[in-house]
Design a protein around this motif. Structure first.
Motif, PDB file in Angstrom:
ATOM      1  N   UNK A  40       0.440  -1.106  -0.223  1.00  0.00           N
ATOM      2  CA  UNK A  40       0.057   0.083   0.493  1.00  0.00           C
ATOM      3  C   UNK A  40       0.560   1.532   0.186  1.00  0.00           C
ATOM      4  N   UNK A  41       2.104   1.193  -0.013  1.00  0.00           N
ATOM      5  CA  UNK A  41       2.688   1.748  -0.178  1.00  0.00           C
ATOM      6  C   UNK A  41       4.660   1.822  -1.014  1.00  0.00           C
ATOM      7  N   UNK A  42       5.057   3.062  -0.356  1.00  0.00           N
ATOM      8  CA  UNK A  42       6.420   2.265  -0.822  1.00  0.00           C
ATOM      9  C   UNK A  42       7.612   3.425  -0.008  1.00  0.00           C
ATOM     10  N   UNK A  43       8.749   2.843  -0.069  1.00  0.00           N
ATOM     11  CA  UNK A  43      10.005   2.782   0.410  1.00  0.00           C
ATOM     12  C   UNK A  43      10.286   4.631   0.464  1.00  0.00           C
ATOM     13  N   UNK A  44      10.615   5.018   1.596  1.00  0.00           N
ATOM     14  CA  UNK A  44      11.686   6.724   1.731  1.00  0.00           C
ATOM     15  C   UNK A  44      12.082   7.039   0.274  1.00  0.00           C
ATOM     16  N   UNK A  45      11.899   8.331  -0.326  1.00  0.00           N
ATOM     17  CA  UNK A  45      13.189   8.019  -1.128  1.00  0.00           C
ATOM     18  C   UNK A  45      14.649   9.477  -1.058  1.00  0.00           C
ATOM     19  N   UNK A  46      14.401  10.060   0.620  1.00  0.00           N
ATOM     20  CA  UNK A  46      15.062  11.085   1.185  1.00  0.00           C
ATOM     21  C   UNK A  46      15.872  10.446   2.450  1.00  0.00           C
ATOM     22  N   UNK A  47      16.447   8.862   1.737  1.00  0.00           N
ATOM     23  CA  UNK A  47      17.609   8.867   3.034  1.00  0.00           C
ATOM     24  C   UNK A  47      18.809   8.460   2.385  1.00  0.00           C
ATOM     25  N   UNK A  48      19.029   9.242   1.628  1.00  0.00           N
ATOM     26  CA  UNK A  48      20.577   8.954   0.740  1.00  0.00           C
ATOM     27  C   UNK A  48      20.874  10.231   1.044  1.00  0.00           C
ATOM     28  N   UNK A  49      20.222  11.320   0.235  1.00  0.00           N
ATOM     29  CA  UNK A  49      20.713  13.023  -0.620  1.00  0.00           C
ATOM     30  C   UNK A  49      19.505  13.871  -0.236  1.00  0.00           C
ATOM     31  N   UNK A  50      20.042  15.101   0.521  1.00  0.00           N
ATOM     32  CA  UNK A  50      18.909  16.014   0.025  1.00  0.00           C
ATOM     33  C   UNK A  50      18.297  16.197  -1.408  1.00  0.00           C
ATOM     34  N   UNK A  51      19.453  16.160  -2.126  1.00  0.00           N
ATOM     35  CA  UNK A  51      19.833  16.748  -3.699  1.00  0.00           C
ATOM     36  C   UNK A  51      18.735  15.396  -4.436  1.00  0.00           C
ATOM     37  N   UNK A  52      19.409  14.634  -4.264  1.00  0.00           N
ATOM     38  CA  UNK A  52      18.717  13.454  -4.622  1.00  0.00           C
ATOM     39  C   UNK A  52      16.973  12.953  -4.296  1.00  0.00           C
ATOM     40  N   UNK A  72      -1.541   4.548  -8.878  1.00  0.00           N
ATOM     41  CA  UNK A  72      -2.588   4.800  -9.281  1.00  0.00           C
ATOM     42  C   UNK A  72      -2.667   6.014  -9.629  1.00  0.00           C
ATOM     43  N   UNK A  73      -1.537   7.129  -9.330  1.00  0.00           N
ATOM     44  CA  UNK A  73      -1.738   8.570  -9.282  1.00  0.00           C
ATOM     45  C   UNK A  73      -0.200   9.040 -10.917  1.00  0.00           C
ATOM     46  N   UNK A  74      -0.739   9.790 -10.673  1.00  0.00           N
ATOM     47  CA  UNK A  74       0.485  10.039 -12.364  1.00  0.00           C
ATOM     48  C   UNK A  74       1.817  10.676 -11.029  1.00  0.00           C
ATOM     49  N   UNK A  75       2.918  10.894 -12.407  1.00  0.00           N
ATOM     50  CA  UNK A  75       4.239  10.623 -11.539  1.00  0.00           C
ATOM     51  C   UNK A  75       4.310  12.161 -10.728  1.00  0.00           C
ATOM     52  N   UNK A  76       3.997  13.492 -11.346  1.00  0.00           N
ATOM     53  CA  UNK A  76       4.430  14.843 -10.871  1.00  0.00           C
ATOM     54  C   UNK A  76       2.935  14.355  -9.380  1.00  0.00           C
ATOM     55  N   UNK A  77       1.854  14.277  -9.721  1.00  0.00           N
ATOM     56  CA  UNK A  77       1.078  13.676  -8.015  1.00  0.00           C
ATOM     57  C   UNK A  77       2.148  13.084  -7.713  1.00  0.00           C
ATOM     58  N   UNK A  78       1.852  11.972  -7.554  1.00  0.00           N
ATOM     59  CA  UNK A  78       2.664  11.296  -6.943  1.00  0.00           C
ATOM     60  C   UNK A  78       3.610  11.684  -6.056  1.00  0.00           C
ATOM     61  N   UNK A  79       4.521  11.940  -6.808  1.00  0.00           N
ATOM     62  CA  UNK A  79       5.978  13.520  -6.147  1.00  0.00           C
ATOM     63  C   UNK A  79       6.036  14.263  -5.349  1.00  0.00           C
ATOM     64  N   UNK A  80       4.465  14.554  -5.297  1.00  0.00           N
ATOM     65  CA  UNK A  80       4.233  16.271  -4.491  1.00  0.00           C
ATOM     66  C   UNK A  80       3.616  15.663  -3.739  1.00  0.00           C
ATOM     67  N   UNK A  81       2.775  14.262  -3.447  1.00  0.00           N
ATOM     68  CA  UNK A  81       2.265  13.836  -2.204  1.00  0.00           C
ATOM     69  C   UNK A  81       3.743  13.615  -1.020  1.00  0.00           C
ATOM     70  N   UNK A  82       4.502  12.515  -2.012  1.00  0.00           N
ATOM     71  CA  UNK A  82       5.109  11.991  -0.881  1.00  0.00           C
ATOM     72  C   UNK A  82       6.668  13.241  -1.314  1.00  0.00           C
ATOM     73  N   UNK A  83       6.992  14.159  -1.343  1.00  0.00           N
ATOM     74  CA  UNK A  83       7.511  15.287  -0.401  1.00  0.00           C
ATOM     75  C   UNK A  83       6.902  16.000   0.358  1.00  0.00           C
ATOM     76  N   UNK A  84       5.203  16.051   0.406  1.00  0.00           N
ATOM     77  CA  UNK A  84       5.207  17.028   1.090  1.00  0.00           C
ATOM     78  C   UNK A  84       4.506  15.628   2.367  1.00  0.00           C
ATOM     79  N   UNK A  85       4.564  14.233   2.472  1.00  0.00           N
ATOM     80  CA  UNK A  85       4.605  13.716   3.489  1.00  0.00           C
ATOM     81  C   UNK A  85       6.074  13.454   3.935  1.00  0.00           C
ATOM     82  N   UNK A  86       6.773  14.039   3.963  1.00  0.00           N
ATOM     83  CA  UNK A  86       8.593  13.364   4.489  1.00  0.00           C
ATOM     84  C   UNK A  86       8.339  13.832   5.694  1.00  0.00           C
ATOM     85  N   UNK A  87       8.808  13.105   6.412  1.00  0.00           N
ATOM     86  CA  UNK A  87       8.702  13.713   7.848  1.00  0.00           C
ATOM     87  C   UNK A  87      10.295  13.550   8.274  1.00  0.00           C
ATOM     88  N   UNK A  88      10.163  13.607  10.087  1.00  0.00           N
ATOM     89  CA  UNK A  88      12.399  12.997  10.382  1.00  0.00           C
ATOM     90  C   UNK A  88      12.463  11.530  10.433  1.00  0.00           C
TER      91      UNK A  88
END
Length: 464
Positions: free
Chosen positions: A139-151, A209-225
């Motif tokens: 139902x989800x994916x792994x975080x994409x923000x654990x390597x390097x913020x610029x990536x 189920x979401x297009x790539x832009x909507x998915x990326x926007x939602x993913x980046x908005x949900x980033x947490x510590x």
């Protein structure tokens, strides 16, 4: 006939897998304590021929290198991973024969890390399992923000593409078997079930189920510590972790416990939050052995600080030691078990603090009166930012539990009623405040009870 055995590690929210046929098997993303994996293979009567990593892990120390050494297995590591030890690099499309008719194929699925690789298992050409690591989860994916913020944005887009690749190349009935997603902070959200298939994810996973832009926007908005100790896991795994030592720690008496506290070391009480509140060694911290011990202790403790463990039984010490070794806290300085009265020196007493419910907090606020409330009753919310955004106790102070140890001085004067979403993190926070000499009440209650008690009027969905 193939088999897949799942090994769950609830404290870290991860799974490892043993999969194979009648004679030989492969292990996917093994834990640091490899004895459990070896025992699982022995029960099956199979030889571990391959050990495969989906990526260089950021949330736990892998046992892959040691497991391969002990068993003589071929150690498969994604070719793009920068590591300092000998291994067999695998690239997209590479295959190995696990057992007769049983083939493991590498699928490049970047996103969680740039080099992330999933593995598809086929029996006589038919797909029977997909080991997806930190790529496609339940139902989800792994975080994409654990390597390097610029990536991060680039990896989020790669995560979307990787999910679609898995869905396009694998049949609907193929089981999806991720490593993360069962409470791990490597998951972008909690798993929505215990098992899934490619077809179910195709229908329900936002990456599909979401297009790539909507998915990326939602993913980046949900980033947490993410836990601070993650910074140490990747380098440890890339360097090649040392074998784990699970022999019992040395026994500490009351004098040694006092001396270690006086030296500024951490003394951690593994008992339930109820037992701790009723009586504990002054200055000790409460991280329940039955909770997310490794995640929160490793997150809060200054890295490398010696830790002494207190528990009711040697078995609880052993289990905690195993859990902590998985995140690189390898050897407790000492340990003590038995009656807590024996953990303090002669003439000293255990200390305590009260526990309460949100209804008690509402009553206390009513008694104190609006004018006096700020000076007498302080409400401290130790949940994460994302949780607080969904509503909070009116007038509460917010310091996430993982920041509290360095911010105790920011807590206003008064009796501190500390809460989280269920009680475990509140107990940790209460013990930190108690050790700092503050008057504290641990709210051991679900947050829904705060709403029912009329303490929350700022929920996003609240109506006028």
């Amino acid at each position: 006939m193939f088999f897949v055995d799942t090994m769950e590690f609830e404290g870290l929210g991860n799974r490892s897998y043993l999969a194979g046929g009648p004679e030989t098997a492969v292990v996917i993303d093994p834990p640091r304590d490899i004895d459990r994996v070896i025992a699982a293979a022995a029960r099956r009567g199979v030889r571990i021929a391959f050990v495969a990593e989906t990526h260089v892990h950021n949330d736990y120390v892998s046992g892959g290198l040691e497991l391969a050494r002990v068993t003589g297995a071929v150690y498969l590591v994604p070719a793009g991973a920068h590591v300092s030890f000998a291994r067999t690099p695998v690239a997209d499309g590479d295959t190995v024969t696990v057992d007769e008719g049983l083939v493991l194929r590498a699928l490049a699925t970047p996103g969680h890390t740039p080099h992330h690789t999933s593995y598809a298992l086929t029996e006589d050409g038919r797909g029977v399992a997909a080991f997806t690591g930190g790529s496609l989860l339940i139902g989800t994916v792994g975080w994409p923000d654990l390597v390097e913020p610029r990536l991060t944005e680039r990896l989020a887009r790669a995560q979307h593409a990787s999910a679609h690749r898995l869905a396009d190349e694998l049949d609907d009935e193929v089981p999806v078997l991720p490593t993360h997603g069962f409470g791990s902070f490597c998951s972008s959200s909690q798993a929505t079930g215990d098992a899934t298939t490619i077809g179910e994810e195709r229908r329900n996973n936002e990456a599909l189920t979401l297009d790539v832009d909507a998915f990326v926007a939602r993913t980046l908005a949900g980033l947490d510590d993410v836990p601070a100790y993650y910074a140490h896991m990747g380098p440890a795994n890339a360097a090649g972790p040392a074998p784990v030592d699970l022999t019992p720690p040395r026994r500490a008496d009351a004098e040694e416990i006092a001396a270690r506290l006086a030296a500024g070391e951490w003394v951690v009480d593994l008992r339930s939050r109820t037992a701790f509140a009723e009586g504990h060694v002054a200055g000790s911290f409460n991280f329940e052995g039955e909770g997310k011990l490794a995640t929160y202790l490793a997150w809060l403790i200054p890295w490398g600080k010696p830790v002494t463990l207190l528990a009711e039984t040697p078995g609880q010490i052993a289990e905690a030691q195993r859990e902590l070794a998985r995140v690189g806290i390898d050897r407790p300085a000492a340990a003590a078990t038995g009656d807590p009265a024996g953990w303090v020196r002669e003439g000293e007493r255990l200390t305590s603090f009260p526990r309460a419910r949100f209804a008690d907090l509402a009553a206390a606020r009513g008694r104190s009166g609006a004018r006096e409330r700020a000076g007498r009753t302080v409400v401290l919310d130790v949940r994460r930012d994302s949780e607080r955004a969904d509503g909070f106790v009116d007038g509460s102070v917010h310091i996430p539990v993982h920041e509290l140890h360095g911010r105790v001085d920011e807590v206003p004067d008064g009796v501190v009623w500390v809460h989280c979403a269920g009680g475990m993190r509140a107990a940790i926070a209460a013990s930190l405040l108690d050790a700092a000499g503050r008057d504290v009440v641990a709210v051991d209650d679900g947050f829904d009870a705060a709403i029912e008690a009329g303490l929350v009027t700022n929920r996003p969905d609240a109506t006028a």
